[in-house]
Design a protein around this motif. Sequence first.
Motif, PDB file in Angstrom:
ATOM      1  N   ASP A  19       0.890  -1.152  -0.003  1.00 31.29           N
ATOM      2  CA  ASP A  19      -0.201  -0.034   0.071  1.00 31.29           C
ATOM      3  C   ASP A  19       0.836   1.238   0.021  1.00 31.29           C
TER       4      ASP A  19
ATOM      5  N   VAL B 146       0.006   5.071   1.655  1.00 35.64           N
ATOM      6  CA  VAL B 146       0.968   5.611   2.590  1.00 35.64           C
ATOM      7  C   VAL B 146       1.665   6.775   2.275  1.00 35.64           C
TER       8      VAL B 146
ATOM      9  N   GLN C 136      -1.414   9.538   2.207  1.00 31.79           N
ATOM     10  CA  GLN C 136      -1.689   9.990   3.667  1.00 31.79           C
ATOM     11  C   GLN C 136      -0.699  10.758   4.453  1.00 31.79           C
ATOM     12  N   THR C 137       0.187  11.009   3.555  1.00 33.01           N
ATOM     13  CA  THR C 137       1.331  11.727   4.499  1.00 33.01           C
ATOM     14  C   THR C 137       1.120  13.317   4.001  1.00 33.01           C
TER      15      THR C 137
ATOM     16  N   GLN D 275       5.879   6.188   9.959  1.00 33.01           N
ATOM     17  CA  GLN D 275       5.022   6.100  10.967  1.00 33.01           C
ATOM     18  C   GLN D 275       3.594   5.965  10.440  1.00 33.01           C
ATOM     19  N   VAL D 276       3.254   6.373   9.327  1.00 32.60           N
ATOM     20  CA  VAL D 276       1.956   6.398   8.619  1.00 32.60           C
ATOM     21  C   VAL D 276       2.003   4.775   8.193  1.00 32.60           C
ATOM     22  N   ALA D 277       3.033   4.069   7.808  1.00 36.56           N
ATOM     23  CA  ALA D 277       2.872   2.876   7.166  1.00 36.56           C
ATOM     24  C   ALA D 277       2.850   1.810   8.363  1.00 36.56           C
TER      25      ALA D 277
ATOM     26  N   ALA E 116       1.436   2.640  11.743  1.00 37.55           N
ATOM     27  CA  ALA E 116       0.129   2.998  12.359  1.00 37.55           C
ATOM     28  C   ALA E 116      -0.835   2.566  11.562  1.00 37.55           C
ATOM     29  N   GLU E 117      -0.867   3.024  10.358  1.00 37.71           N
ATOM     30  CA  GLU E 117      -2.209   2.751   9.551  1.00 37.71           C
ATOM     31  C   GLU E 117      -2.328   1.303   8.756  1.00 37.71           C
ATOM     32  N   TYR E 118      -1.180   0.981   8.251  1.00 31.45           N
ATOM     33  CA  TYR E 118      -1.169  -0.037   7.611  1.00 31.45           C
ATOM     34  C   TYR E 118      -0.271  -1.536   7.948  1.00 31.45           C
ATOM     35  N   GLY E 119      -0.071  -1.291   9.325  1.00 24.48           N
ATOM     36  CA  GLY E 119       0.480  -2.399  10.082  1.00 24.48           C
ATOM     37  C   GLY E 119       1.829  -2.944   9.389  1.00 24.48           C
TER      38      GLY E 119
END
Length: 335
Positions: free
Chosen positions: A59, A63, A66-67, A197-199, A201-204
Amino acid sequence: MDTYFLAIILILFASFFQGTFGLGMKYMAPLKWEAWWLLHSFIAMIVVPGIWAFIAIPDLLAVIAQTDNDTLLLAAFFGFLWGIGGILFGVSVEKTGISITYGIVMGLAASMGSVIPLFQIEGALSQPSFPTIMIGVVLLLVGVAITAVAGVQRDRLKAENDSMDKSIKLGVIIAVASGILSAFLNIGFSNAAPVAQVAVAEYGVGTQNASLASWVVVLPGAFAMNGGYAIFRLIQNNSWGSYKNPNSGKAYKWAILAGIFWFAALGVYGQGAALMGNLGPVIGWPILLGLALIISNIWGYRSGEWKNAAKPFRVLLIGLAVLIIAICILGYANY
């Protein structure tokens, strides 16, 4: 396996790649520099990081989307600044020689690339490891300086004249600028942490693999400078025909291999730094460059660069010993 121990192992592997990729530059002919460099930088900064990141982070585009845009632009800008430093490195080598330039650039890139991210951490001065890190960085600078002196002494033994003396002052100034700008590759990686951090926190995504997302947003800026300059040279010199030179298979092979090794160094380093936590870019970066300098000199010794230069080689060994001590101190700083 202990996480910190694994991080150190990864940075050791990264240092091997960083200290080895430059061997490919000995096999540019019959391609022109700009033709070889455009292919090499495209593989190193776009193809390999892109493929690796997409495999590790399916994803990836989501990612990045969303940043925050400011984070993405700043990361790419830092990559672009590093690209300028890389071009200045080549200019300095022409004026002062590889030894002086490499010593100055490695020292400044390692120290500034470590200290600037350190001071970007809230409460940096109150970090328990702050004094140890600073001692390690200073020793690293001393070690790099000694190895540079050894290189200069070796080159003087081999030089037939002192034709570079007139331009050496300008060359040193350019090398200083290159060293400062070269630090921005790690600064960009550190400031691109929100992408990773987005990868996570949001995408595991795992912490190690998430670090690849940071490089994907930094390196397009780096390629914009490197690829853009190579294209400018291709147009200026009308050297596009270089790609059609016969017997250029080896040059193509080494451009690709050097590109793979170049990003392998950054990709594996990023994974190791991610496992170290907030201080990863602070401690991992100087360890990476210090070890890479040792490894590159080992390759140089094996290829005969230090033949008939016994005294400079002894100076080199002293410099490498100081580098090893500095690396051990830096490694201990975050243990």
